[in-house]
Design an enzyme around this catalytic site. Structure first.
Site, mmCIF file in Angstrom:
data_model
loop_
_atom_site.group_PDB
_atom_site.id
_atom_site.type_symbol
_atom_site.label_atom_id
_atom_site.label_comp_id
_atom_site.label_asym_id
_atom_site.label_seq_id
_atom_site.Cartn_x
_atom_site.Cartn_y
_atom_site.Cartn_z
ATOM 1 N N GLU A 1 0.866 -1.172 0.000
ATOM 2 C CA GLU A 1 0.000 0.000 0.000
ATOM 3 C C GLU A 1 0.902 1.220 0.000
ATOM 4 O OE1 GLU A 1 -0.555 -2.074 2.882
ATOM 5 O OE2 GLU A 1 -2.279 -3.173 2.150
ATOM 6 N N TYR B 1 7.614 2.458 -7.790
ATOM 7 C CA TYR B 1 6.969 1.153 -7.853
ATOM 8 C C TYR B 1 6.450 0.842 -9.257
ATOM 9 C CZ TYR B 1 7.183 1.445 -2.759
ATOM 10 O OH TYR B 1 7.608 1.565 -1.461
#
Length: 143
Positions: free
Chosen positions: A94, A106
């Site tokens: 998350e 990411y």
């Protein structure tokens, strides 16, 4: 030079206010859990946990004065390599929707948005759930 739990906690405090930073005791406790993964560079660290074929990246922190020098990328790439070696199927995490630097890191490492958790960090900040599938698609296609 390896970072100890106190040094990791200091980096985490300098990196995060929300969610609250991890304490040295929490970092030590995490490192002792079954499936715990602790990766480090001289300027940062990553904590993750492996269970049931999945790896969850719990936190990644790089000293704010040392950012944009590749330490975060090295940690993420090392986690993906280690996860594949352990035969995990996925890595997930998350990240706060307003953390554009982390999201860019990411996504560039192959993660994709898999969901959203409304007001996950309190207030109005949602968490993006990002996932990286580790299965070798070319091998699966040959079967």
């Amino acid at each position: 030079m390896l970072l100890d739990a106190e040094q990791m906690a200091a980096i985490h405090r300098r990196s995060f206010t929300s969610p609250r930073p991890w304490s040295a005791a929490e970092i030590r406790d995490h490192a002792e859990l079954t499936g715990a993964i602790v990766l480090q560079t001289e300027t940062g660290f990553l904590l993750a946990r492996e269970a049931a074929g999945e790896v969850e990246l719990l936190t990644l922190a790089v000293d704010p004065d040392q950012r944009r020098r590749g330490a975060g990328r090295v940690l993420v790439e090392d986690l993906l390599t280690l996860s594949k070696a352990r035969h995990a199927q996925t890595v997930f995490l998350e990240v706060a929707e307003d953390n554009s630097a982390a999201i860019a890191l990411y996504l560039s490492a192959g993660f994709a948005e898999a969901g959203r958790r409304k007001a996950y960090y309190g207030g109005e900040t949602d968490a993006l759930v990002l996932r990286h599938d580790l299965a070798d698609v070319s091998a699966a296609a040959q079967v």
